[in-house]
Scaffold this motif. Structure first.
Motif, PDB file in Angstrom:
ATOM      1  N   VAL A 220     -27.355   9.385  36.624  1.00  6.39           N
ATOM      2  CA  VAL A 220     -28.494  10.015  35.967  1.00  6.39           C
ATOM      3  C   VAL A 220     -27.936  11.180  35.150  1.00  6.39           C
ATOM      4  O   VAL A 220     -27.093  11.933  35.647  1.00  6.39           O
TER       5      VAL A 220
ATOM      6  N   ARG B 144     -32.135   7.788  33.739  1.00  9.07           N
ATOM      7  CA  ARG B 144     -31.256   6.928  34.516  1.00  9.07           C
ATOM      8  C   ARG B 144     -30.506   6.039  33.544  1.00  9.07           C
ATOM      9  O   ARG B 144     -31.116   5.286  32.771  1.00  9.07           O
TER      10      ARG B 144
ATOM     11  N   TYR C  68     -32.482  11.576  40.506  1.00  7.50           N
ATOM     12  CA  TYR C  68     -32.414  12.627  39.481  1.00  7.50           C
ATOM     13  C   TYR C  68     -32.611  14.006  40.104  1.00  7.50           C
ATOM     14  O   TYR C  68     -32.363  15.017  39.465  1.00  7.50           O
TER      15      TYR C  68
END
Length: 119
Positions: A32, A51, A102
């Motif tokens: 990410v 991503r 993330y």
């Protein structure tokens, strides 16, 4: 792994800027890549993330609807398109990368690029 951020500058409120983050040193298929910002006297703030493999995106509440994150796999580059800029968007912007979620601690960081929005 190296991340190189660029594209900052001075813009008037309501204007636009596009930041770039070039990644090198490895492939990012499972990573990410995110953008963060930090204004003087304030904590670092999450801005957006993408991503790499799926292209799924995530945004902080303060920028959702104004900023767009994207990636160019061929160029190994992540972009942050910033529209409808406000003076409160003024900060040093950093790109960073990590694996999996993330959220959490990012492992790799680029140098910052200054964004200044005048009123």
């Amino acid at each position: 792994v190296q991340l190189q951020a660029s594209g900052g500058g001075l813009v008037q409120a309501g204007g636009s800027l596009r930041l770039s983050c070039v990644a090198s040193g490895r492939t990012f298929s499972s990573h990410v890549v995110g953008w963060f910002r930090q204004a003087p006297g304030k904590e670092r703030e999450f801005v957006a993330a993408i991503r790499w493999g799926s292209g799924r995106t995530y945004y902080g509440d303060s920028v959702r609807g104004r900023f767009t994150i994207s990636r160019d796999s061929a160029e190994n580059t992540v972009y942050l398109q910033m529209n409808s800029l406000k003076p409160e968007d003024t900060a040093v912007y950093y790109c960073a990368a990590k694996t999996n979620s993330y959220q959490g601690t990012y492992d790799y960081w680029g140098q910052g690029t200054q964004v200044t929005v005048s009123s």
